[in-house]
Design a protein around this motif. Structure first.
Motif, PDB file in Angstrom:
ATOM      1  N   ILE A 393      -4.218  13.368 -10.539  1.00 14.89           N
ATOM      2  CA  ILE A 393      -3.657  13.736  -9.237  1.00 14.89           C
ATOM      3  C   ILE A 393      -3.683  12.550  -8.283  1.00 14.89           C
ATOM      4  CG2 ILE A 393      -3.951  15.267  -7.248  1.00 14.89           C
ATOM      5  CD1 ILE A 393      -5.387  17.191  -9.316  1.00 14.89           C
ATOM      6  N   PHE A 394      -4.827  11.890  -8.198  1.00 14.47           N
ATOM      7  CA  PHE A 394      -4.980  10.855  -7.183  1.00 14.47           C
ATOM      8  C   PHE A 394      -4.441   9.498  -7.629  1.00 14.47           C
ATOM      9  CE2 PHE A 394      -7.849  14.062  -5.519  1.00 14.47           C
ATOM     10  CZ  PHE A 394      -7.510  14.025  -4.178  1.00 14.47           C
ATOM     11  N   VAL A 395      -4.331   9.251  -8.920  1.00 11.25           N
ATOM     12  CA  VAL A 395      -3.632   8.052  -9.368  1.00 11.25           C
ATOM     13  C   VAL A 395      -2.151   8.159  -9.002  1.00 11.25           C
ATOM     14  CG1 VAL A 395      -2.816   6.825 -11.422  1.00 11.25           C
ATOM     15  CG2 VAL A 395      -5.235   7.384 -11.189  1.00 11.25           C
ATOM     16  N   ASP A 396      -1.591   9.340  -9.191  1.00 15.57           N
ATOM     17  CA  ASP A 396      -0.189   9.553  -8.797  1.00 15.57           C
ATOM     18  C   ASP A 396      -0.032   9.398  -7.285  1.00 15.57           C
ATOM     19  OD1 ASP A 396       2.615  10.574  -9.312  1.00 15.57           O
ATOM     20  OD2 ASP A 396       1.888  12.138  -7.966  1.00 15.57           O
ATOM     21  N   ALA A 397      -0.976   9.946  -6.518  1.00 20.31           N
ATOM     22  CA  ALA A 397      -0.924   9.809  -5.061  1.00 20.31           C
ATOM     23  C   ALA A 397      -1.040   8.344  -4.654  1.00 20.31           C
ATOM     24  CB  ALA A 397      -2.043  10.630  -4.430  1.00 20.31           C
ATOM     25  N   ALA A 398      -1.922   7.601  -5.335  1.00 19.43           N
ATOM     26  CA  ALA A 398      -2.082   6.179  -5.038  1.00 19.43           C
ATOM     27  C   ALA A 398      -0.786   5.425  -5.290  1.00 19.43           C
ATOM     28  CB  ALA A 398      -3.219   5.594  -5.879  1.00 19.43           C
ATOM     29  N   ASP A 399      -0.107   5.748  -6.375  1.00 26.10           N
ATOM     30  CA  ASP A 399       1.168   5.093  -6.679  1.00 26.10           C
ATOM     31  C   ASP A 399       2.206   5.397  -5.597  1.00 26.10           C
ATOM     32  OD1 ASP A 399       0.170   3.977  -8.995  1.00 26.10           O
ATOM     33  OD2 ASP A 399       0.866   5.610 -10.286  1.00 26.10           O
ATOM     34  N   ARG A 400       2.233   6.627  -5.127  1.00 23.85           N
ATOM     35  CA  ARG A 400       3.217   7.013  -4.122  1.00 23.85           C
ATOM     36  C   ARG A 400       2.940   6.388  -2.756  1.00 23.85           C
ATOM     37  NH1 ARG A 400       3.339  13.008  -3.532  1.00 23.85           N
ATOM     38  NH2 ARG A 400       1.537  13.215  -4.899  1.00 23.85           N
ATOM     39  N   LEU A 401       1.654   6.181  -2.454  1.00 23.00           N
ATOM     40  CA  LEU A 401       1.276   5.652  -1.140  1.00 23.00           C
ATOM     41  C   LEU A 401       0.979   4.157  -1.168  1.00 23.00           C
ATOM     42  CD1 LEU A 401      -1.081   8.535   0.077  1.00 23.00           C
ATOM     43  CD2 LEU A 401       1.257   8.061   0.826  1.00 23.00           C
ATOM     44  N   GLY A 402       1.067   3.520  -2.346  1.00 20.70           N
ATOM     45  CA  GLY A 402       0.824   2.090  -2.440  1.00 20.70           C
ATOM     46  C   GLY A 402      -0.638   1.699  -2.324  1.00 20.70           C
ATOM     47  N   VAL A 403      -1.513   2.514  -2.893  1.00 16.84           N
ATOM     48  CA  VAL A 403      -2.955   2.260  -2.848  1.00 16.84           C
ATOM     49  C   VAL A 403      -3.423   1.795  -4.225  1.00 16.84           C
ATOM     50  CG1 VAL A 403      -5.229   3.308  -2.470  1.00 16.84           C
ATOM     51  CG2 VAL A 403      -3.290   3.985  -1.039  1.00 16.84           C
ATOM     52  N   SER A 404      -4.321   0.827  -4.277  1.00 18.45           N
ATOM     53  CA  SER A 404      -4.834   0.308  -5.548  1.00 18.45           C
ATOM     54  C   SER A 404      -5.604   1.388  -6.295  1.00 18.45           C
ATOM     55  CB  SER A 404      -5.748  -0.894  -5.288  1.00 18.45           C
ATOM     56  OG  SER A 404      -5.042  -1.940  -4.658  1.00 18.45           O
ATOM     57  N   HIS A 405      -5.470   1.374  -7.610  1.00 16.60           N
ATOM     58  CA  HIS A 405      -6.130   2.391  -8.425  1.00 16.60           C
ATOM     59  C   HIS A 405      -7.650   2.328  -8.314  1.00 16.60           C
ATOM     60  CE1 HIS A 405      -2.370   2.729 -11.225  1.00 16.60           C
ATOM     61  NE2 HIS A 405      -2.208   3.312 -10.063  1.00 16.60           N
ATOM     62  N   GLU A 406      -8.205   1.121  -8.176  1.00 12.03           N
ATOM     63  CA  GLU A 406      -9.664   1.016  -8.115  1.00 12.03           C
ATOM     64  C   GLU A 406     -10.236   1.733  -6.892  1.00 12.03           C
ATOM     65  OE1 GLU A 406      -8.110  -3.223  -7.084  1.00 12.03           O
ATOM     66  OE2 GLU A 406      -7.646  -1.600  -8.515  1.00 12.03           O
TER      67      GLU A 406
END
Length: 466
Positions: A393-406
Motif C-alpha cells: 500500500i505505502f510503496v504505491d503511495a510513495a511512488d505516487r507522491l514521489g517519496v523514497s521507498h526507504e
C-alpha cells in the motif's frame, strides 16, 4: 513533569486495563465489528477469516516459546548466573539501575528482538536482586518497564524484519519495487542517529521517573526470584547432580552408581552436542555472514546451554521448570493470528490505509505511515506480517507522491515498534521472565510511547520525501 504524568497513567492502567488474555479477546471482537461495518464482508466471511487465521502463527509460536524456554534455562546455568550477578552489580544507585537496564535491553534488542526480550527480563531480575543485597530500594515494576522500554528500538536493528524483507532477493517486496539495501535503511546515518536519540530520550525518561519522597516503591520481595532456582543456588553452579532416589536405579548396590546414572550425570554428553551445535553455527555464519534468524538465535542459546550445563540430568530439571513460562504464549498468540486473518481476509487493512494515503503529502507521508503502522500494530503485532500487509500500500503511495521507498520502509518499522509499548503481545515473554503482569508496567511504558513517538515523528518529518 514525567513523574507527574506517569502517576495518573499508572492508576488508570491498574484500574481499567484488563489482563492481557482479556485484552486479546476484546480486541478480537473489536476487529470483527470493524470488519463488518467498514468492509463489504458479511458475518460468514469474517468468521471464516478469523477461524482460518488462528493457525497462521503456529511456526512463530513454537519459535518464541523455544526462545523463552531456552532463555530461562540459560539464565539458570551456573556460569551464566555468576556472570549475570557480576553485571547486575554495575549500577550503584536507583537512577543508574533504571538507566542501565534500559540501555542493556536496548542494545540487546538491536542485535535481535528475541535476545532483547529475554536479556531485558533477566537483567531486571538480577539488578533488583543485587540492589536488594546492597540495601538499595528499587521500584521493581519501573525496573521491568525499563527492560521493556529498551525494546522500542528493535525494528531499527539487525533483526528488523521489514527492512530485511525489503533487502532480501526473492522476498515479496521484489515484486513491488527494486530491492532496498540495508545501507539505505537500517545502516542509514539518519536511522543510526534516531537510535541514539531514542535510547537517550527513553533512558533519560526512565531515570526521571525514579520514585522520590512519598512515591510508593514495590520492591522485589525477599527470597523472591522470578527466574527460579530449580536446582538450588549451589547445585546450579556445581556440576555434580544428586541422584534421583525414585528412578529405580542402583538399588541393588547402595553407594555405587549404575552406568545409566553415570551417563545422566556425565558432562561429556551435553558437551559433545554443544560442540556440534557450535560447529554448525560457525559454518553457518562463515557462509551466510551475521544473518540472525529466530532459529539461529535459538540454536545459539541451546549451544551455550549445552556447553555450560553440568549434565543432562541437571538440564532436564531446569528445562522442566522453564516449561511453566510459555503458557500465556500458547494461549494468546493464536488469538492474534485470528485477528490478522480477519483483517487480511476482509480487506480491513486496505480500507484503513486508504484513508491515511488520502490525507498525506510528500512531506507528511512518512509520519502518517508511522501512525498507521502504530495503529495496525495494536491489532496485528507481528513485525514481518504487518510489513507484508502494509508495504504494498505505502510503496504505491510513495511512488505516487514521489517519496523514497526507504522512508516508508522505516516509517512502517518505527510505527510497529512504537506502539509495542502499549500492546501486551510482545511484553508477555519478558513479563513471564520477570514475574509481573502487563498492568504493572504499562503506565510507565506509556511514557516511553510518548517520548519515542516525538523522536520518530521528528526524524520522519526531517526526512520528508527522502
Amino acid at each position: 513533569m514525567l513523574r507527574a504524568l506517569a502517576r495518573p497513567m499508572v492508576r488508570i492502567v491498574e484500574r481499567w486495563l484488563p489482563d492481557s488474555l482479556v485484552f486479546a479477546i476484546i480486541l478480537t471482537f473489536v476487529v470483527a465489528a470493524m470488519s463488518l461495518t467498514l468492509t463489504d464482508s458479511g458475518p460468514v466471511e469474517v468468521l471464516r477469516g478469523w477461524g482460518d487465521g488462528l493457525a497462521g502463527l503456529l511456526e512463530f509460536i513454537a519459535q518464541i516459546s523455544i526462545v523463552l524456554v531456552l532463555g530461562y534455562t540459560l539464565a539458570n546455568t551456573g556460569p551464566v548466573r555468576r556472570l549475570l550477578r557480576r553485571i547486575s552489580r554495575v549500577p550503584r544507585s536507583p537512577a543508574a539501575a533504571y538507566g542501565f537496564v534500559t540501555l542493556v535491553a536496548g542494545i540487546a534488542s538491536l542485535i535481535s528482538w528475541g535476545i532483547g526480550l529475554i536479556v531485558g527480563g533477566i537483567m531486571a531480575v538480577q539488578v533488583a536482586q543485587a540492589a536488594r543485597e546492597r540495601g538499595i530500594r528499587l521500584h521493581y515494576p519501573l525496573l521491568v518497564a525499563c527492560a521493556y522500554s529498551g525494546f522500542v528500538v528493535w525494528h531499527m536493528g539487525y533483526s528488523g524484519s521489514g527492512p530485511l524483507a525489503a533487502a532480501t532477493p526473492g522476498s515479496f517486496f521484489e515484486d513491488l519495487a527494486p530491492l532496498v539495501p540495508v545501507t539505505q535503511t537500517i545502516l542509514a546515518w539518519w536511522n543510526i542517529l534516531a537510535i541514539v536519540l531514542v535510547l537517550a530520550a527513553v533512558i533519560t525518561s526512565m531515570v526521571l521517573l525514579t520514585p522520590r519522597g512519598d512515591d510508593p516503591i514495590v520492591e522485589l520481595g525477599e527470597g523472591q526470584n522470578p527466574l527460579g532456582d530449580p536446582l538450588g543456588r549451589e547445585t546450579a553452579e556445581v556440576a555434580p547432580v544428586a541422584d534421583s532416589p525414585e528412578d529405580g536405579r542402583g538399588e541393588d548396590k547402595p553407594g555405587e552408581k549404575t552406568l545409566a546414572q553415570r551417563l545422566d550425570g556425565a558432562r561429556v554428553i551435553t558437551l559433545s552436542i554443544g560442540l556440534a551445535l557450535a560447529a554448525y553455527l560457525a559454518v553457518y555464519f562463515a557462509q551466510e555472514g551475521l544473518a540472525l534468524t529466530l532459529d539461529i538465535v535459538n540454536w545459539s542459546f541451546l549451544a551455550v546451554i549445552m556447553l555450560v550445563v553440568g549434565s543432562s540430568a541437571q538440564l532436564v530439571k531446569i528445562i522442566s521448570e522453564a516449561g511453566k513460562t510459555v503458557g500465556q504464549i500458547l494461549l494468546q498468540y493464536p488469538l492474534y493470528a485470528g485477528i490478522l486473518g480477519m483483517m487480511t481476509a476482509t480487506g480491513l487493512v486496505e480500507v484503513l490505509s486508504s484513508f491515511f494515503v488520502s490525507i498525506s503529502t510528500p512531506q507528511t507521508l512518512g509520519i502518517f505511515t508511522m501512525l498507521f503502522a502504530g495503529l495496525i500494530n495494536m491489532f496485528v503485532p507481528s513485525g514481518g506480517g504487518q510489513f507484508a500487509v502494509q508495504a504494498p500500500i505505502f510503496v504505491d503511495a510513495a511512488d505516487r507522491l514521489g517519496v523514497s521507498h526507504e522512508v516508508v520502509i522505516m516509517a512502517i518499522a518505527y510505527g510497529d515498534q512504537w506502539t509495542n509499548m502499549i500492546q501486551p503481545f510482545w511484553a508477555i515473554p519478558l513479563l513471564a521472565v520477570a514475574g509481573l503482569g502487563i498492568r504493572d508496567i504499562l503506565g510507565y511504558t506509556t511514557i516511553t510511547l510518548l517520548v519515542s513517538g516525538i523522536v520518530f515523528g521528528g526524524v520522519l518529518l526531517f526526512l520528508g520525501p527522502g
